[in-house]
Design a protein around this motif. Sequence first.
Motif, short mmCIF file in Angstrom:
data_model
loop_
_atom_site.label_atom_id
_atom_site.label_comp_id
_atom_site.label_asym_id
_atom_site.label_seq_id
_atom_site.Cartn_x
_atom_site.Cartn_y
_atom_site.Cartn_z
N GLU A 147 1.79 -7.89 -1.17
CA GLU A 147 0.49 -8.21 -0.59
C GLU A 147 -0.11 -9.45 -1.25
O GLU A 147 -0.69 -10.31 -0.56
CB GLU A 147 -0.47 -7.03 -0.74
CG GLU A 147 -1.83 -7.26 -0.11
CD GLU A 147 -2.70 -6.01 -0.12
OE1 GLU A 147 -3.89 -6.14 0.21
OE2 GLU A 147 -2.20 -4.92 -0.46
N ARG A 161 0.83 -1.21 0.00
CA ARG A 161 0.00 0.00 0.00
C ARG A 161 0.86 1.26 0.00
O ARG A 161 0.50 2.28 -0.59
CB ARG A 161 -0.93 0.00 1.22
CG ARG A 161 -1.83 -1.22 1.34
CD ARG A 161 -2.83 -1.35 0.20
NE ARG A 161 -3.60 -2.58 0.28
CZ ARG A 161 -4.81 -2.68 0.83
NH1 ARG A 161 -5.38 -1.62 1.38
NH2 ARG A 161 -5.45 -3.84 0.84
N ARG A 210 2.22 -4.27 -5.83
CA ARG A 210 1.21 -5.18 -5.33
C ARG A 210 1.74 -6.57 -4.98
O ARG A 210 1.09 -7.32 -4.25
CB ARG A 210 0.09 -5.32 -6.36
CG ARG A 210 -0.62 -4.01 -6.67
CD ARG A 210 -1.56 -4.14 -7.85
NE ARG A 210 -2.54 -5.21 -7.65
CZ ARG A 210 -3.42 -5.59 -8.57
NH1 ARG A 210 -3.40 -5.01 -9.76
NH2 ARG A 210 -4.27 -6.56 -8.31
N LEU A 252 -7.05 -4.21 6.76
CA LEU A 252 -7.43 -4.21 5.35
C LEU A 252 -8.93 -4.13 5.12
O LEU A 252 -9.37 -3.84 4.00
CB LEU A 252 -6.88 -5.48 4.68
CG LEU A 252 -5.38 -5.72 4.84
CD1 LEU A 252 -4.99 -7.06 4.24
CD2 LEU A 252 -4.58 -4.59 4.19
#
Length: 325
Positions: free
Chosen positions: A235, A227, A232, A292
């Motif tokens: 994650e 984030r 990406r 999240l």
Amino acid sequence: MLFSESVLFICIFVSTLLVSFQICVCEDVKHMTKEERVLLREEARDMFYHAYNAYMENAYPADELMPLSCAGRYRGVSPNRGDIDDSMGNFSLTLIDTLDTLVVLGDLAEFAHAVKLVIKDVCFDNDIVVSVFETNIRVLGGLLSAHILTDYLQQRDGIMPWYKGELLSMAKDVGYRLLPAFNTTTGIPYARVNLKHGIKSDRLEYARETCTACAGSMILEMAALSRLTGEREFEERAHKAMDALWKMRHRGSDLMGTVLNVHSGDWVRRDSGVGAGIDSYYEYCLKAYILLGDNKYLNRFNRHYNAVMKYISQGPLLLDVHMHR
């Protein structure tokens, strides 16, 4: 100790626990006074600085302070202690792990000094095998929390204007050094990785076992890194590992085992509890939902929680059981 003596000892121990539990329940709860809270707060502060100052004066930039010799402990130099040393990577572990505590204590001047030291002195390009779990929660987590706090302090107080996101860049460097550990058949990471060479060694390629806690305690730091950097992959890899673990639960009990094979997905140890080897997996399920906002993690936590309360929680005790009970 004879078997009968062992049984007697266990009975006495359990009876003592039960009596203590009843006393705690029956007694009126007494709140601490403000003076008592302040006294304990200052005692905690003194204890922290006793350890922190001893490390900085005698051990930095080593990973740890050896309390008897008052010298720094370095991997490959200090006497080997076995697996316990896998948390160390010659990257000033204690200082990185301490950064956010300095902010909690309000010592912003020392925090700024410590951040400068980390930026100047710490390097991760080391030919050392480290624990993926420990490096994630202590090094990656320490760098990310310090970066977030520095950014907050810059905006709130206008301090540390010289900081340009160096800790986040270092965190990304660590993240990429951990990623090779996820190159398994299941997506569940290896327990260890070489900071310089990844998994390219016989010792690591054939070490196929990891514990549930190690495998399931990556999502918070990896998601935060994605984030904050916009990349990406961190994650996504952590989500895949968590999804693989969820599929490995016992479908009848919703309990997890303790040790598994990262390639086959088979359980090596099927004992289930809430202690070492499994504890932080449950923690990360709940915290992943909080961080999240993904409802699947709340659902998983609730399913596991109900299973723990049904099978593992026995009165005042939390017992280990077989996951297929």
